[in-house]
Every structure is written in structure tokens, then in C-alpha cells.
Design an enzyme around this catalytic site. Structure first.
Site, PDB file in Angstrom:
ATOM      1  N   TRP A  63      16.325  -2.631   5.145  1.00 53.74           N
ATOM      2  CA  TRP A  63      16.223  -1.365   5.903  1.00 53.74           C
ATOM      3  C   TRP A  63      16.499  -1.705   7.359  1.00 53.74           C
ATOM      4  O   TRP A  63      16.104  -2.781   7.831  1.00 53.74           O
ATOM      5  CB  TRP A  63      14.841  -0.747   5.718  1.00 53.74           C
ATOM      6  CG  TRP A  63      14.571  -0.435   4.279  1.00 53.74           C
ATOM      7  CD1 TRP A  63      13.807  -1.158   3.421  1.00 53.74           C
ATOM      8  CD2 TRP A  63      15.099   0.661   3.527  1.00 53.74           C
ATOM      9  NE1 TRP A  63      13.838  -0.580   2.171  1.00 53.74           N
ATOM     10  CE2 TRP A  63      14.610   0.535   2.211  1.00 53.74           C
ATOM     11  CE3 TRP A  63      15.935   1.738   3.833  1.00 53.74           C
ATOM     12  CZ2 TRP A  63      14.939   1.436   1.202  1.00 53.74           C
ATOM     13  CZ3 TRP A  63      16.260   2.637   2.831  1.00 53.74           C
ATOM     14  CH2 TRP A  63      15.759   2.488   1.531  1.00 53.74           C
ATOM     15  N   TYR A  77      11.783  -7.399   0.345  1.00 50.90           N
ATOM     16  CA  TYR A  77      12.124  -6.566   1.500  1.00 50.90           C
ATOM     17  C   TYR A  77      12.536  -7.464   2.657  1.00 50.90           C
ATOM     18  O   TYR A  77      11.728  -8.152   3.269  1.00 50.90           O
ATOM     19  CB  TYR A  77      10.960  -5.633   1.856  1.00 50.90           C
ATOM     20  CG  TYR A  77      11.121  -4.287   1.177  1.00 50.90           C
ATOM     21  CD1 TYR A  77      11.479  -4.221  -0.168  1.00 50.90           C
ATOM     22  CD2 TYR A  77      10.977  -3.089   1.875  1.00 50.90           C
ATOM     23  CE1 TYR A  77      11.679  -3.004  -0.801  1.00 50.90           C
ATOM     24  CE2 TYR A  77      11.171  -1.863   1.247  1.00 50.90           C
ATOM     25  CZ  TYR A  77      11.520  -1.830  -0.083  1.00 50.90           C
ATOM     26  OH  TYR A  77      11.725  -0.626  -0.709  1.00 50.90           O
ATOM     27  N   ASP A  93      13.794  -6.553   5.506  1.00 52.40           N
ATOM     28  CA  ASP A  93      13.501  -6.070   6.863  1.00 52.40           C
ATOM     29  C   ASP A  93      12.153  -6.628   7.335  1.00 52.40           C
ATOM     30  O   ASP A  93      11.834  -6.557   8.517  1.00 52.40           O
ATOM     31  CB  ASP A  93      13.500  -4.541   6.935  1.00 52.40           C
ATOM     32  CG  ASP A  93      12.696  -3.884   5.835  1.00 52.40           C
ATOM     33  OD1 ASP A  93      12.691  -4.409   4.691  1.00 52.40           O
ATOM     34  OD2 ASP A  93      12.045  -2.850   6.098  1.00 52.40           O
ATOM     35  N   HIS A 127      13.832  12.326   3.109  1.00 51.76           N
ATOM     36  CA  HIS A 127      14.704  11.534   4.000  1.00 51.76           C
ATOM     37  C   HIS A 127      16.033  12.250   4.240  1.00 51.76           C
ATOM     38  O   HIS A 127      17.108  11.651   4.114  1.00 51.76           O
ATOM     39  CB  HIS A 127      14.946  10.137   3.414  1.00 51.76           C
ATOM     40  CG  HIS A 127      13.752   9.230   3.536  1.00 51.76           C
ATOM     41  ND1 HIS A 127      13.250   8.829   4.761  1.00 51.76           N
ATOM     42  CD2 HIS A 127      12.964   8.642   2.597  1.00 51.76           C
ATOM     43  CE1 HIS A 127      12.203   8.030   4.564  1.00 51.76           C
ATOM     44  NE2 HIS A 127      11.994   7.913   3.260  1.00 51.76           N
ATOM     45  N   ASP A 148      12.350   8.656  -2.912  1.00 49.16           N
ATOM     46  CA  ASP A 148      11.147   8.061  -2.315  1.00 49.16           C
ATOM     47  C   ASP A 148      10.605   8.917  -1.173  1.00 49.16           C
ATOM     48  O   ASP A 148      11.322   9.714  -0.579  1.00 49.16           O
ATOM     49  CB  ASP A 148      11.468   6.648  -1.792  1.00 49.16           C
ATOM     50  CG  ASP A 148      12.548   6.667  -0.720  1.00 49.16           C
ATOM     51  OD1 ASP A 148      13.556   7.385  -0.904  1.00 49.16           O
ATOM     52  OD2 ASP A 148      12.379   5.990   0.308  1.00 49.16           O
ATOM     53  N   GLU A 149       9.333   8.728  -0.903  1.00 46.00           N
ATOM     54  CA  GLU A 149       8.659   9.224   0.298  1.00 46.00           C
ATOM     55  C   GLU A 149       9.013  10.676   0.632  1.00 46.00           C
ATOM     56  O   GLU A 149       9.474  10.972   1.728  1.00 46.00           O
ATOM     57  CB  GLU A 149       9.004   8.309   1.484  1.00 46.00           C
ATOM     58  CG  GLU A 149       8.551   6.874   1.245  1.00 46.00           C
ATOM     59  CD  GLU A 149       8.908   5.928   2.386  1.00 46.00           C
ATOM     60  OE1 GLU A 149       8.089   5.053   2.685  1.00 46.00           O
ATOM     61  OE2 GLU A 149      10.005   6.051   2.979  1.00 46.00           O
ATOM     62  N   TRP A 153       9.737  -0.390  -6.005  1.00 40.52           N
ATOM     63  CA  TRP A 153       9.701  -0.977  -4.651  1.00 40.52           C
ATOM     64  C   TRP A 153       8.284  -1.104  -4.116  1.00 40.52           C
ATOM     65  O   TRP A 153       7.998  -1.999  -3.340  1.00 40.52           O
ATOM     66  CB  TRP A 153      10.582  -0.163  -3.698  1.00 40.52           C
ATOM     67  CG  TRP A 153      10.071   1.200  -3.303  1.00 40.52           C
ATOM     68  CD1 TRP A 153      10.189   2.358  -4.016  1.00 40.52           C
ATOM     69  CD2 TRP A 153       9.385   1.538  -2.099  1.00 40.52           C
ATOM     70  NE1 TRP A 153       9.623   3.400  -3.335  1.00 40.52           N
ATOM     71  CE2 TRP A 153       9.122   2.928  -2.148  1.00 40.52           C
ATOM     72  CE3 TRP A 153       8.974   0.811  -0.978  1.00 40.52           C
ATOM     73  CZ2 TRP A 153       8.448   3.600  -1.116  1.00 40.52           C
ATOM     74  CZ3 TRP A 153       8.312   1.495   0.048  1.00 40.52           C
ATOM     75  CH2 TRP A 153       8.054   2.866  -0.031  1.00 40.52           C
ATOM     76  N   ASP A 159      20.188   9.356   5.194  1.00 43.39           N
ATOM     77  CA  ASP A 159      18.762   9.299   5.511  1.00 43.39           C
ATOM     78  C   ASP A 159      18.492  10.233   6.693  1.00 43.39           C
ATOM     79  O   ASP A 159      19.387  10.976   7.111  1.00 43.39           O
ATOM     80  CB  ASP A 159      18.324   7.854   5.819  1.00 43.39           C
ATOM     81  CG  ASP A 159      16.914   7.577   5.293  1.00 43.39           C
ATOM     82  OD1 ASP A 159      15.980   8.269   5.736  1.00 43.39           O
ATOM     83  OD2 ASP A 159      16.754   6.691   4.428  1.00 43.39           O
TER      84      ASP A 159
HETATM   85  C1  ACM Z   1      11.705   2.604   0.336  1.00 37.97           C
HETATM   86  O1  ACM Z   1      11.541   1.481   0.808  1.00 37.97           O
HETATM   87  N1  ACM Z   1      11.279   3.679   0.998  1.00 37.97           N
HETATM   88  C2  ACM Z   1      12.377   2.807  -0.929  1.00 37.97           C
END
Ligand code: ACM
Ligand code: ZN
Length: 491
Positions: free
Chosen positions: A435, A386, A388, A226, A289-290, A360, A162
Site C-alpha cells: 500500500w 504487508y 508497507d 474506498h 474491504d473497509e 488480509w 481508491d
Molecule cells: C486492505 O489492506 N485494506 C485490504
């Protein structure tokens, strides 16, 4: 006399089995009992001997082969004089062993007699730990694997790269160790750094430990976003050539892998080949992702790639990257998994059919993926998956970004009612994701994971009984205490 000795097996076993009958009496587990196993159960036999500190020979506990049983199914009978576990595979026998271990933990080894017939509902029963933002020791990851396997979980999704750190050792890329695995801790002024690569020995050792417990270790390499840590080490893989840095902050960064760079593509091909050798998992998670596209829009190499491919939008370039990386995964003999953003920008190039989609951002991505014929893993951040997120909506609680209550996990369904019967078959299962931007120690990780992960295990094994587990929540906290796990104890 402890009162819990008189508790019934049906009140103690989580995940609650498919079928359970309580019988009179107890079986006392102690080091002088002997354990035997029929042919084919050598591995689970060895593990049982180690875990219970017993000897082989006699048949106080017996692993017995039964033909015609499903892969993970087992039949367990505990009478006053003998425990018999019948299964058709080592995996089924292991699930039976886990049920015995849980009963032993909750009853000071005075197992209440019972008959259990059991098998899972979903095939993918997992959890993810982000070891990039904060790195956890192999010893702690083993502890989690052992606990997860006790609750019949079978997938450890290992998030290894990441913005804040790269953890996979790759031959021929020395700056992964010297640069990408280390970040400067900016909250200190003394220039101290954090992080390292896991060694190949550690990775192989962890997999051997996991596989003995029928947990598959699924590695993730994030592409194309990432990726700050990678770009810090190899700035030629980014659109501007850098300089970049391994991030100490967290969020979404505009610096991503350059989709126009042939060097980057060459690196990914080599990385995936090496990852495929290092990990025996049939799956490789490729992230997805992102990933902002701003850098690609400004980059001559990315623009040239788009011209060559006839792509009219930078969003389509991401789907080209996805297809390219999937091709590498295929060439390495593995199946790719991607976060649900892989579904976007696919109007021009489509997606490889065997790409498993991990939903997700809610369940919408998952629903769309099933419509498009993809297998799906549901782990919506909107419905309890999730870890976290805080347990409770309070400033005093640790956790970030949102709230995932135990109650939410107990009401989560990885196959929404709206899904057609035919589409339901595409849902492999679910996983809880941790996370770790703000999770710096293993005790904090435990506190966030438990007891939510145990409830998710129930959801994946026998969802109909999740409500029942919620009502006897104290069993979950007792298990956490017996396993030396920090856990949330509130409502
Ligand atoms: C993610 O939670 N960005 C997959
Ligand atoms: Zn570029």
C-alpha cells in the site's frame, strides 16, 4: 579471481529448487554463444536471445521439449559445454531461464555446473502494488515484473482505484480523467494536483511485457468502499449526492458507493465489461474491504433497496452488492476475487461459490472461506505479507501501521497447520501487498518490497527451505544490488 566464482549453484539459487546437484566446473555465458529451441519454445527462445544478447543457431544453450512434465516444471543441466533446459511448456522453460539469469547475475556469467529439477508448490505467487495512492510509472512496474518473474512469481495484482485516485481509463466516463484521477495536494498551498489515468496503450503494453514473463496482471476495481475519487467525479453514485472530493488524506471514509443507486449499478456493469476487455486476466478483483455502512443507514435509496430485497441489516446490503458485482464479473466471462470482508453479512444472501477470498486481516477469513468451499489467497497483515509495514520496529525506519520482518516472512505459512488436508487444496497461494499512502517514489517502493518479496517467493516455491534462505541472506542483498534494487539490509 573473484571468490564468488567458486560458489556452488546450490548456495546461489533463490527460490531454492526442489532438487539440485552441484557439479564440477563452470559454463561461461558470453555474447558469442548461440541459443537453440525446439518447436513450441519460440517465445522463451526470443526472450533468452534478447536477455543474453546472443544469436540463434548453435546449441550452446538448448530448450528441449520433454513430454509429461507439469505446467511450470523444468529440468536444467549446466555442464562445462552446454546448458539444456527441458520442459513441457513455454512457462516451464521460462522458469528454467530465470534460474540461469540469477546464476549469471551472481557469478559474473561464470555459471557453476549443476543439475536442477524444479517445480512450484503453490499456484498463486504474487505481489500487489497500490497505484492509486501514489502512481508508479509503467517503466517501474515493468522493472518489478521482470524482477518478480526472476523469482518465479506469477501474479501482479494491480490496485487501480481508491479514495485518492482512479487510474483505469473507461470510454464514456470523461470525468474519471478530469476529476477522479487527480487529487489536490493539500500539503501545498498552490493548488497543485497529483495523478492521471493510465492509458489503454500503457495497460496493454504492460500486460504484453508481463505475459512474456509469465506474470498475469490482475486488475482491482474497489467496490463498494474506498470510492471517494469516483464519487468526486460522479457524485450521483454516492448516497448524499455530494459534493465529494478525491482524498488527499488517507484512512477509511464513510462516503461509499450508494447501494440503492441504479445509476451506480449501471456504471459498475459498464466498468467491469470494459475492464474485462482491457485485461486478459481471467480474474477481476472487486475489492470489498473497509466499507462503513453508516451512509447506507441514512440513505432513502439504500433503505428502499433493503425493503425490496427483504434485507434486515445494512451488512446484508454489502453482500447483495458483492453478489451483484460478482454477477457482472461472471457476465464478462471472468472470476471474481474479494478481500475477506466479503464473508461478512452473508447470512441472508450467501456468496457466489467461485468468489476467491483474499485473506488480509490475519488468516481467519481464509480459514473460514475454505470451510465454506471458497478458494483462498493468504496475505495476512499479521504474518509478514504487508510490505508497507516497517522492516524493523524503529522510528527511523520508513513504513506504516506495523512491522513485517524478513524473519516473519521466513516463518509464514500460507497453509496453517490447523487446516485439514482437504481444505489445504483450497489455498491457491499468497502475495505481498504494498500500500502506498506514504510511498511516493519507486526507490521507496523497492526498499519496502525487497528482500521480503524474494523470501515470500521462496515460501511459495519451496516453503521447507525458507529458513535456509534466511541464513544466507547476503545472497538476497547481492541479487538486489545486481538488479539495481534498493533494499533493506538489516536483520
Ligand atoms: C486492505 O489492506 N485494506 C485490504
Ligand atoms: Zn445510498
Amino acid at each position: 579471481m573473484h571468490t564468488h566464482h567458486s560458489r556452488k549453484a546450490s548456495d546461489l539459487i533463490v527460490p531454492i529448487p526442489k532438487s539440485i546437484e552441484d557439479w564440477e566446473g563452470t559454463f561461461r555465458l558470453h555474447p558469442r554463444i548461440a541459443i537453440a529451441a525446439e518447436k513450441g519454445f519460440e517465445a522463451v527462445h526470443q526472450l533468452a536471445l534478447e536477455l543474453f544478447g546472443c544469436k540463434a543457431g548453435g546449441e550452446d544453450i538448448l530448450f528441449k521439449y520433454q513430454a509429461g512434465m507439469e505446467q511450470e516444471a523444468y529440468i536444467l543441466t549446466i555442464s562445462k559445454v552446454q546448458i539444456v533446459i527441458k520442459a513441457g511448456t513455454d512457462e516451464g522453460a521460462f522458469r528454467g531461464l530465470s534460474t540461469i539469469r540469477k546464476l549469471a547475475l551472481l557469478t559474473d556469467n561464470q555459471l557453476p555446473c549443476c543439475k536442477v529439477e524444479d517445480s512450484p508448490t503453490f499456484a498463486w505467487r504474487g505481489y500487489m502494488v497500490d497505484c492509486s495512492r501514489h502512481q508508479f510509472s509503467i517503466a517501474f512496474l515493468k522493472k518489478l515484473i521482470d524482477v518478480a518473474s526472476l523469482f518465479h512469481l506469477n501474479r501482479f495484482h494491480w490496485h487501480l482505484t481508491d479514495d485518492q485516485g482512479w487510474r483505469i481509463p473507461l470510454d464514456g466516463w470523461p470525468k474519471l480523467e478530469s476529476i477522479a484521477s487527480k487529487r489536490t495536494e493539500l500539503q501545498y498551498t498552490d493548488g497543485r494536483t497529483y495523478g492521471r489515468l493510465y492509458s489503454k496503450e500503457e495497460i496493454l503494453d504492460l500486460q504484453a511485457y508481463a505475459h512474456a514473463r509469465h506474470v498475469l496482471v490482475v486488475p482491482e476495481i474497489e467496490t463498494p468502499g474506498h470510492a471517494s475519487a469516483l464519487l468526486a467525479a460522479y457524485p450521483e453514485f454516492g448516497c448524499t449526492g455530494g459534493p465529494y472530493e478525491t482524498q488527499d488524506r488517507w484512512g477509511i471514509f464513510e462516503e461509499v458507493m450508494c447501494a440503492g443507486s441504479d445509476e451506480l449499478i449501471g456504471f459498475l456493469g459498464d466498468a467491469i465489461t470494459q475492464i474485462a476487455e482491457l485485461f486478459s486476466s481471467p480474474y477481476i478483483h472487486i475489492g470489498g474491504d473497509e466499507c462503513p455502512h453508516a451512509a447506507w443507514q441514512q440513505c432513502p435509496r439504500c433503505q428502499e433497496r433493503m425493503r425490496q430485497l427483504g434485507l434486515t441489516d445494512a451488512r446484508y446490503l454489502q453482500s447483495w452488492m458483492t453478489s451483484k458485482v460478482c454477477e457482472m464479473v461472471h457476465n464478462a466471462g471472468k472470476q471474481p476475487i474479494g478481500w475477506d470482508e466479503v464473508l461478512e453479512g452473508t447470512e441472508q444472501l450467501g456468496l457466489p461459490k467461485d468468489l476467491i477470498v483474499m485473506s488480509w486481516r490475519g488468516v481467519q477469513g481464509g480459514l473460514e472461506a475454505t470451510r465454506r468451499g471458497h478458494q483462498v489467497i493468504m496475505c495476512p497483515n499479521t504474518a509478514g505479507c504487508y510490505f508497507d509495514y516497517k522492516h524493523l520496529d524503529s522510528e527511523e525506519e520508513m513504513g506504516t501501521l506495523g512491522v513485517s520482518t524478513l524473519n516473519q516472512v521466513a516463518h509464514f505459512s500460507c497453509v496453517p497447520d490447523s487446516l485439514q488436508a482437504q481444505a489445504k487444496a483450497y489455498v491457491l497461494g499468497s502475495q505481498g501487498n504494498l500500500w502506498t499512502e506514504k510511498v511516493t517514489t519507486s526507490r521507496q517502493a523497492e526498499y519496502l518490497m525487497f528482500p521480503r518479496l524474494m523470501m515470500l517467493a521462496q515460501q511459495l516455491w519451496k516453503p521447507e527451505d525458507a529458513g535456509k534462505v534466511l541464513q544466507s541472506k547476503s545472497t538476497l542483498t547481492q541479487l538486489c544490488d545486481a538488479l539495481d534494487l534498493a533494499c533493506y539490509r538489516g536483520e
